[in-house]
Design an enzyme around this catalytic site. Structure first.
Site, short mmCIF file in Angstrom:
data_model
loop_
_atom_site.label_atom_id
_atom_site.label_comp_id
_atom_site.label_asym_id
_atom_site.label_seq_id
_atom_site.Cartn_x
_atom_site.Cartn_y
_atom_site.Cartn_z
N LYS A 213 -6.24 -7.41 -2.40
CA LYS A 213 -5.15 -7.82 -3.13
C LYS A 213 -4.17 -8.74 -2.02
O LYS A 213 -3.72 -9.80 -2.33
CB LYS A 213 -4.04 -6.58 -3.60
CG LYS A 213 -3.04 -6.73 -4.16
CD LYS A 213 -2.19 -5.50 -4.43
CE LYS A 213 -0.78 -5.79 -4.94
NZ LYS A 213 0.02 -4.70 -5.50
N GLU A 360 -2.45 8.94 -2.75
CA GLU A 360 -1.79 7.82 -2.24
C GLU A 360 -0.71 7.49 -3.08
O GLU A 360 0.43 7.09 -2.75
CB GLU A 360 -2.49 6.57 -2.31
CG GLU A 360 -2.14 5.41 -1.49
CD GLU A 360 -2.79 4.24 -1.27
OE1 GLU A 360 -3.49 4.28 -0.07
OE2 GLU A 360 -2.93 3.25 -2.07
O1 F6P Z 1 -4.11 0.78 3.01
C1 F6P Z 1 -4.08 1.09 1.86
C2 F6P Z 1 -4.07 0.15 0.93
O2 F6P Z 1 -2.86 -0.71 0.93
C3 F6P Z 1 -4.32 0.40 -0.59
O3 F6P Z 1 -3.13 0.69 -1.10
C4 F6P Z 1 -5.23 -0.46 -0.92
O4 F6P Z 1 -5.95 -0.14 -1.83
C5 F6P Z 1 -5.95 -0.88 0.20
O5 F6P Z 1 -5.17 -0.87 1.50
C6 F6P Z 1 -6.43 -2.34 0.25
O6 F6P Z 1 -5.51 -3.23 0.16
P1 F6P Z 1 -6.03 -4.70 -0.19
O7 F6P Z 1 -6.47 -4.71 -1.37
O8 F6P Z 1 -4.57 -5.53 0.09
O9 F6P Z 1 -7.24 -5.16 1.03
#
Ligand code: F6P
Length: 544
Positions: A213, A360
């Site tokens: 994300k 979470e």
């Molecule tokens: O560390 C927790 C977190 O922020 C989760 O909420 C999320 O799913 C995961 O890390 C991965 O984040 P990203 O998709 O931004 O790499």
């Protein structure tokens, strides 16, 4: 600003607290003998059956729980979510994962505009791209079709897609569509996970999907750089354009990384990581493996539950019932854990996914207004498929601690086996356990029963089961892509219900930040010590 009321200060909460003493006087053995009660605790929707008659609850408990829901303005909060209000207040964001599976003609507003056309623009792009890859009209730099996909991501960018992939792998229609293809998931930054996931793969026939994300997560970015090197050292740097694509909300960083933005699949801030499996995060890798039409069925299953959650009355609303019963167990009966027990091997990754969705989301210590909670929110989720769990941790559940259990059964197996000369099929054998375990927990076994069986007196205490241990059963007709979508949405919304009633923000995750920033400091020191031989400084004795 007027001081906010905590849910525990309402009369409804206090009524439930007082009611606990009443319930403690009952035993499930007696509650289960009331057929009318049991009948009223079964709810059917769209082929699913929920039976919560083995909860330590009476009609009175349920009506008190519905009053609590009213006191917490649960219905309003659900509507606020569907209306795109910024209910994730600490990040000033809407929470609209329901829009990811809405039908093309639905209208769901976020930040003043209908977000559904944007969702479908990405879904259409995924449909086109996955068809090109699957048909072999998009090939790798050496002209070979890309039959293998490695999805690189962690947390919400990994667990949901893995759960759905594991569930579909053995479903006949999906398996047929996946013939000749492989989908793997690289999550852990541990180099062992890299080795495991590229083992036996040829870069010439592999597509890497980087899923993040934020596109800043340390583990994912290091794994992405590692696979970029794996591809470019075998096929040359220009191969990255053909062999790597991305899913992210941060298209600027995707481009900076060297992935062509044309080959990036967007999603939006209003999709929380752990709620993102229905975005390109899950839809892209799963469409590459199974084809978009199968994944569309999964989205439709989730959407059916979304509509039910939005419109069904509280007493018939599956996620609401499940959420309120969890709350009853956690906050009133004092059972902080929950076991998720699918009697279906294809759901072996369901509990790990729900662990993130639930823990979470609801592992919070303050209310949405920042007031320290005088009660504990959240619960500890864990689980394994039955019957494996029975030969592992069920001893504790039967005679040790009280752990409310979710038994999830599938009426028709994905892979039925009928042995010649045996009347009871393998799936019947599995389901015998699915039906027996909840009764073993509820009824237990008394000293009198043991004495009648002439058990030697010194063994009677060891063989006694107190019973009165709560569970609920959820029966799905089969495990198709559609049913997998239903199951996912039920659990996502259950977690939201709990958070709404507790009055917390289930959609942020500040608790994961501190560890990340401390790891940064350690990494800096490792860097300094490796480059200049600098001594470690600034940590406590133990870390040094
Ligand atoms: O560390 C927790 C977190 O922020 C989760 O909420 C999320 O799913 C995961 O890390 C991965 O984040 P990203 O998709 O931004 O790499």
């Amino acid at each position: 600003m007027a001081p906010s009321t905590l849910i525990c200060d309402t009369d409804s909460w206090q009524n439930l607290k007082t009611h606990v003493a009443e319930i403690k006087k009952t035993h499930l053995r007696d509650l289960m003998s009331d057929a009318d009660r049991c009948k009223s605790m079964m709810v059917e929707f769209d082929g699913l059956l929920l039976d919560y008659s083995r909860q330590n609850a009476t009609h009175d408990t349920m009506s008190k729980l519905f009053q609590l829901a009213e006191a917490s303005h649960l219905k309003d909060k659900i509507n606020q979510m569907f209306n795109g209000e910024h209910i994730n207040s600490t990040e000033n964001r809407s929470v609209l994962h329901v829009a990811l599976r809405a039908s093309r003609d639905a209208v769901i507003n976020g930040d003043g505009k209908n977000v559904v056309p944007d969702v479908w623009q990405v879904l259409d792009k995924i449909r086109d791209f996955s068809e090109k890859i699957r048909s072999g009209s998009w090939v790798g730099v050496t002209g070979k079709p890309l039959t293998n996909v490695v999805a690189v991501g962690i947390g919400g960018s990994f667990l949901g897609p893995l759960f759905v992939h594991t569930a579909l792998q053995t479903e006949s229609e999906a398996a047929e569509c996946a013939k000749g293809r492989q989908l793997r998931f690289l999550a852990n930054v541990d180099p062992i996970d890299v080795a495991k996931n590229i083992s036996g793969l040829n870069p010439e026939t592999t597509l890497v999907v980087v899923v993040s994300k934020t596109f800043t997560t340390a583990e994912t970015m290091l794994n992405a750089r590692t696979l970029r090197e794996w591809i470019s050292s075998a096929l040359g740097p220009a191969a990255v354009a053909k062999h790597m694509v991305a899913v992210s909300t941060n298209l600027t960083l995707v481009e900076k990384f060297g992935i062509d933005p044309k080959n990036a699949f967007a999603f939006w801030d209003w999709v929380g990581g752990r709620y993102s499996v229905c975005s390109a995060v899950g839809v892209l890798p799963l469409s590459l493996q199974y084809g978009f039409p199968i994944v569309e069925k999964f989205l439709k299953g989730a959407s059916s539950i979304d509509q039910h959650f939005h419109s069904a009355p509280l007493e018939k609303n599956l996620p609401v019932l499940l959420g309120l019963l969890s709350l009853w167990n956690v906050s009133f009966l004092g059972h902080p854990a929950r076991a998720i027990l699918p009697y279906c091997q294809a759901l072996e990754k369901f509990a790990p996914h729900i662990q993130q969705v639930s823990m979470e989301s609801n592992g919070k210590g303050v209310s949405i207004d920042g007031v320290v909670l005088p009660f504990e929110a959240g619960e500890i989720d864990f689980g394994e498929p039955g019957t494996n769990g029975q030969h592992s941790f069920y001893q504790l559940i039967h005679q040790g601690r009280v752990i409310p259990c979710d038994f999830i059964g599938i009426a028709k197996s994905q892979q039925p086996v009928y042995l010649k000369g045996e009347v009871v099929s393998n799936h019947d054998e599995l389901m015998s356990n699915f039906f027996a375990q909840p009764d073993a927990l509820a009824y237990g076994k008394t000293q009198e029963e043991l004495q009648k069986e002439n058990i030697s007196p010194h063994l009677v205490p060891h063989k006694t089961f107190t019973g009165n241990r709560p569970s609920l059963s959820l029966l799905l007709p089969s495990l198709t892509a559609y049913n997998v979508g239903q199951l996912l949405a039920i659990y996502e919304h259950r977690v939201a219900v709990e958070g709404f009633v507790w009055g917390i923000n289930s959609f942020d995750q500040w608790g994961v930040e501190l560890g990340k920033s401390l790891a940064n400091q350690v990494r800096k020191q490792l860097h300094a010590s490796r480059t200049n031989g600098e001594a470690v400084k600034g940590f406590n004795f133990s870390t040094t």
